[in-house]
Scaffold this motif. Structure first.
Motif, PDB file in Angstrom:
ATOM      1  N   TYR A 122      16.632 -13.742 -11.922  1.00 22.81           N
ATOM      2  CA  TYR A 122      16.032 -14.189 -10.893  1.00 22.81           C
ATOM      3  C   TYR A 122      14.314 -13.616 -11.152  1.00 22.81           C
ATOM      4  CZ  TYR A 122      19.870 -15.935  -8.342  1.00 22.81           C
ATOM      5  OH  TYR A 122      20.937 -16.698  -8.208  1.00 22.81           O
ATOM      6  N   CYS A 123      13.377 -14.674 -10.527  1.00 24.48           N
ATOM      7  CA  CYS A 123      12.112 -14.333 -10.346  1.00 24.48           C
ATOM      8  C   CYS A 123      11.828 -13.678  -8.837  1.00 24.48           C
ATOM      9  CB  CYS A 123      11.290 -15.686 -10.275  1.00 24.48           C
ATOM     10  SG  CYS A 123       9.582 -15.418  -9.837  1.00 24.48           S
ATOM     11  N   TYR A 124      11.113 -12.695  -8.939  1.00 21.14           N
ATOM     12  CA  TYR A 124      10.769 -11.929  -7.476  1.00 21.14           C
ATOM     13  C   TYR A 124       9.313 -11.863  -7.608  1.00 21.14           C
ATOM     14  CZ  TYR A 124      15.744 -10.358  -8.038  1.00 21.14           C
ATOM     15  OH  TYR A 124      17.202 -10.558  -8.101  1.00 21.14           O
ATOM     16  N   SER A 125       8.506 -12.421  -8.121  1.00 19.22           N
ATOM     17  CA  SER A 125       7.231 -12.317  -8.300  1.00 19.22           C
ATOM     18  C   SER A 125       6.357 -12.180  -6.963  1.00 19.22           C
ATOM     19  CB  SER A 125       6.564 -13.519  -9.120  1.00 19.22           C
ATOM     20  OG  SER A 125       7.044 -13.298 -10.555  1.00 19.22           O
ATOM     21  N   CYS A 126       6.678 -13.032  -5.792  1.00 20.85           N
ATOM     22  CA  CYS A 126       6.086 -12.829  -4.583  1.00 20.85           C
ATOM     23  C   CYS A 126       6.411 -11.628  -3.865  1.00 20.85           C
ATOM     24  CB  CYS A 126       6.416 -14.209  -3.846  1.00 20.85           C
ATOM     25  SG  CYS A 126       8.003 -14.614  -3.757  1.00 20.85           S
ATOM     26  N   TYR A 127       7.495 -10.933  -4.313  1.00 19.66           N
ATOM     27  CA  TYR A 127       7.742  -9.732  -3.964  1.00 19.66           C
ATOM     28  C   TYR A 127       7.236  -8.681  -4.693  1.00 19.66           C
ATOM     29  CZ  TYR A 127      11.045 -12.744  -1.402  1.00 19.66           C
ATOM     30  OH  TYR A 127      11.540 -13.608  -0.716  1.00 19.66           O
ATOM     31  N   HIS A 141      15.264 -17.566 -12.003  1.00 15.99           N
ATOM     32  CA  HIS A 141      15.579 -18.364 -10.928  1.00 15.99           C
ATOM     33  C   HIS A 141      14.817 -17.952  -9.755  1.00 15.99           C
ATOM     34  CE1 HIS A 141      18.337 -19.676 -13.889  1.00 15.99           C
ATOM     35  NE2 HIS A 141      19.250 -18.822 -13.529  1.00 15.99           N
ATOM     36  N   CYS A 142      14.369 -18.908  -9.136  1.00 15.01           N
ATOM     37  CA  CYS A 142      13.516 -18.431  -7.750  1.00 15.01           C
ATOM     38  C   CYS A 142      14.262 -18.026  -6.823  1.00 15.01           C
ATOM     39  CB  CYS A 142      12.771 -19.776  -7.359  1.00 15.01           C
ATOM     40  SG  CYS A 142      12.045 -19.449  -5.546  1.00 15.01           S
ATOM     41  N   VAL A 143      14.249 -16.566  -6.359  1.00 14.21           N
ATOM     42  CA  VAL A 143      15.196 -16.192  -5.407  1.00 14.21           C
ATOM     43  C   VAL A 143      14.826 -16.602  -4.083  1.00 14.21           C
ATOM     44  CG1 VAL A 143      13.658 -14.017  -4.763  1.00 14.21           C
ATOM     45  CG2 VAL A 143      16.442 -13.869  -4.975  1.00 14.21           C
ATOM     46  N   PHE A 144      13.675 -17.028  -3.817  1.00 11.00           N
ATOM     47  CA  PHE A 144      13.206 -17.845  -2.295  1.00 11.00           C
ATOM     48  C   PHE A 144      14.304 -18.817  -2.028  1.00 11.00           C
ATOM     49  CE2 PHE A 144       9.940 -19.432   0.470  1.00 11.00           C
ATOM     50  CZ  PHE A 144      10.081 -18.316   1.186  1.00 11.00           C
ATOM     51  N   GLU A 145      14.744 -19.454  -3.107  1.00 10.61           N
ATOM     52  CA  GLU A 145      15.500 -20.693  -2.693  1.00 10.61           C
ATOM     53  C   GLU A 145      16.905 -20.052  -2.101  1.00 10.61           C
ATOM     54  OE1 GLU A 145      15.506 -24.026  -3.677  1.00 10.61           O
ATOM     55  OE2 GLU A 145      13.933 -23.970  -4.979  1.00 10.61           O
ATOM     56  N   PRO A 179       1.166 -14.698  -3.991  1.00  9.52           N
ATOM     57  CA  PRO A 179       1.522 -16.003  -3.711  1.00  9.52           C
ATOM     58  C   PRO A 179       2.346 -16.620  -4.834  1.00  9.52           C
ATOM     59  CG  PRO A 179      -0.754 -15.621  -3.804  1.00  9.52           C
ATOM     60  CD  PRO A 179      -0.186 -14.451  -4.144  1.00  9.52           C
ATOM     61  N   CYS A 180       3.169 -17.424  -4.493  1.00 14.24           N
ATOM     62  CA  CYS A 180       3.949 -18.079  -5.615  1.00 14.24           C
ATOM     63  C   CYS A 180       3.219 -19.246  -6.364  1.00 14.24           C
ATOM     64  CB  CYS A 180       5.252 -18.817  -5.012  1.00 14.24           C
ATOM     65  SG  CYS A 180       6.133 -19.949  -6.136  1.00 14.24           S
ATOM     66  N   TYR A 181       3.025 -19.242  -7.462  1.00 16.14           N
ATOM     67  CA  TYR A 181       2.751 -20.368  -8.507  1.00 16.14           C
ATOM     68  C   TYR A 181       3.592 -21.206  -9.371  1.00 16.14           C
ATOM     69  CZ  TYR A 181      -1.114 -16.797  -7.638  1.00 16.14           C
ATOM     70  OH  TYR A 181      -1.865 -16.152  -7.138  1.00 16.14           O
TER      71      TYR A 181
HETATM   72 FE1  SF4 Z   1      10.245 -18.240  -6.040  1.00  6.21          FE
HETATM   73 FE2  SF4 Z   1       8.644 -16.270  -5.262  1.00  6.21          FE
HETATM   74 FE3  SF4 Z   1       8.996 -16.504  -7.780  1.00  6.21          FE
HETATM   75 FE4  SF4 Z   1       7.792 -18.281  -6.394  1.00  6.21          FE
HETATM   76  S1  SF4 Z   1       7.043 -16.202  -6.893  1.00  6.21           S
HETATM   77  S2  SF4 Z   1       9.372 -18.774  -7.837  1.00  6.21           S
HETATM   78  S3  SF4 Z   1       8.678 -18.163  -4.341  1.00  6.21           S
HETATM   79  S4  SF4 Z   1      10.539 -15.950  -6.430  1.00  6.21           S
END
Ligand code: SF4
Length: 517
Positions: free
Chosen positions: A490-495, A293-297, A439-441
């Motif tokens: 959760y997804c934290y990829s942009c961090y 899940h996108c944590v940025f939400e 970046p986010c993809y």
């Molecule tokens: Fe959300 Fe960052 Fe993952 Fe993109 S990369 S889905 S903005 S947490």
């Protein structure tokens, strides 16, 4: 042409596509976008493949005589997820009616336009995109007439292997109308040997990687689906009309509140929900994969009055602020949020620290998308137009400035300068998430890595750049605690820079991201 006017020509004609203010309407099989059809013109070669920039809101409703009106209200609630174009398709049971245009929901859907969307089911979409003709080309819902009948698709997310699959399809003769990734799903469906719509959709989705929360409308059914990782949200709600259940779906639950619907559940990752005259049917179309899940939400994107991934966004943001105060407290006189998205975290920070919270920055909510700048250029004009400090709350004070993100650093610097000009004695910048280093993809538009200040500079360099007296970000642990992610959902990829999916053609995906800070 005024954006409220409609072009009655062929949807693929250059006249329709050239003017970015032109509307698109489809009602009739004869004017639907054909797939592999001989009447299609090739793509305009002057339109580059502009990468994927969706940050979108999706809405769907089935079983209400005022479906389009309710979808309009739902989209209104989702406006923050995309302000460049809005679109809707409805079904009258026999055929689909589609209207979309550049502009805000209230600009696109006048009373007259809504009257052109009859029927008991509808899907809608709000989209962020760049200006220009490609933007209208890619406005959604994407509507086609194909071997499976008339279908319309509205999609939020990024398909990370779309370029690869698109290339394959083009080699096999498919002709694409736009540059967005949603069209790839539709082409795959059109080519599928499966007769049933849900099976054709399932087959297409299994080819795709990345993030998608989508709504598909056919003349007699609505299908929603969410990718097996569950990157982007998609909530499922219900209202009752004349004793009958009406099913609604939306990117965020704030869209339900306005229409009196109640949140029932999330569409689960890898799940498809089909609604037709027989009722509602849930089924898994893909095997369970790691939840992302996108944590940025929760950090920034969703509205605080929404429930996203089954959790209150307001609660997450307050906890982000509390955690930030625990991790990087500082002696100060006042906590000031950068409105609007920094407000909830600042409330949390103030509660935890005991330092008073003040709205020391006022946002102008009525700034349009274009404005006339005086010839005598004013320093930091764009930011000043949106934000203005309240001198009486700031002058002579030590300020903790709470924001939800620091991407390039340029906007933060402008805000710090404004606060100093308003007399702040000290400015301590606090960011309610970790440094964005990649970046986010998966559907949130972020700049290239080269433009992400935290990917390229030390904390002290960033502090100097922003001209703040001190700077601190929330830790990764703090972020995980605030969203109570005990199961690693959760997804934290942009961090972190670690991505959970294959990223095919990533260089192309990186092309041309917009400014946000
Ligand atoms: Fe959300 Fe960052 Fe993952 Fe993109 S990369 S889905 S903005 S947490």
């Amino acid at each position: 042409m005024n954006r409220r006017q409609h072009d009655h020509g062929h949807p693929l004609s250059r006249n329709t596509l050239v003017a970015s203010s032109a509307a698109v309407q489809h009602d009739d099989p004869a004017t639907a976008q054909p797939l592999n059809g001989s009447t299609a013109e090739p793509n305009d070669e002057t339109t580059p493949f502009d990468g994927f920039r969706e940050e979108c809101g999706v809405f769907g409703i089935f079983g209400h005589p005022e479906a389009a009106n309710l979808a309009y209200l739902g989209l209104y609630g989702l406006q923050h997820r995309g302000q460049e174009s809005a679109g809707m398709c409805s079904s009258d049971g026999e055929k689909l009616h589609c209207r979309k245009n550049m502009g805000l929901v209230a600009e696109v859907f006048t009373e007259a336009v809504l009257k052109e969307l009859p029927g008991k089911s509808a899907i809608g979409h709000t989209r962020y995109s760049t200006a220009g003709q490609s933007a209208l080309l890619n406005a959604q819902p994407f509507f086609v007439e194909c071997s499976k009948g008339q279908i319309a698709v509205a999609h939020n997310g990024n398909l990370t292997n779309a370029i690869d699959v698109r290339h394959e399809l083009e080699m096999a003769g498919s002709i694409f109308q736009g540059t967005g990734d949603t069209e790839v799903i539709v082409h795959l469906m059109a080519r599928s040997r499966e007769q049933q719509l849900k099976h054709a959709l399932r087959e297409s989705l299994l080819r795709m990687e990345g993030a998608y929360s989508l709504a598909l409308l056919a003349k007699d059914r609505l299908i929603v689906a969410r990718d097996p990782h569950g990157f982007r949200p998609l909530a499922f709600g219900k209202l009752v009309h004349q004793g009958q259940d009406v099913y609604v779906f939306a990117s965020e639950t704030c869209a339900f509140d306005l229409i009196g619907a109640v949140y029932v559940d999330d569409v689960q990752p890898g799940e498809m929900i089909i609604v037709d005259s027989e009722g509602l049917h849930r089924e898994r179309f893909a095997p369970q994969r790691k939840s992302c899940h996108c944590v940025f939400e929760h950090v920034y994107f969703s509205r605080p009055d929404s429930t996203v991934f089954g959790r209150s966004v307001q609660e997450s943001r307050e906890l982000l602020g509390r955690q930030l105060a625990r991790e990087s407290g500082v002696d100060a006189d006042v906590i000031v949020p950068v409105p609007d998205s920094g407000v909830s975290a600042a409330i949390g920070y103030a509660s935890e620290s005991g330092i008073p919270y003040q709205m020391g920055l006022i946002r102008n909510h009525y700034v349009g998308r274009t404005f006339i700048e005086p010839k005598q250029s004013i320093r930091d004009f764009g930011v000043k137009l949106k934000l203005n400090p309240v001198r009486q709350l700031i002058e002579g004070r030590r300020v903790v400035l709470v924001d939800d993100s620091l991407v390039r650093g340029t906007t933060s610097r402008k805000i710090v300068r404004m606060m100093r000009q308003a007399g702040a004695r000290e400015i301590h910048m606090r960011i309610s998430c970790p440094p964005t280093i990649s970046p986010c993809y998966y559907g949130v538009d972020t700049p290239d890595k080269g433009e992400l200040i935290a990917a390229n500079q030390t904390l002290e360099d960033i502090r100097k750049f922003t001209e703040a007296d001190s700077l601190a970000y929330l830790s990764m642990e703090g972020l995980k605690n605030a969203v109570q992610d005990t199961a690693g959902d959760y997804c934290y990829s942009c961090y972190t820079g670690d991505y959970p999916t294959d990223l095919v053609g990533i260089e192309t995906l990186l092309v041309g991201h917009h400014d946000r800070d």
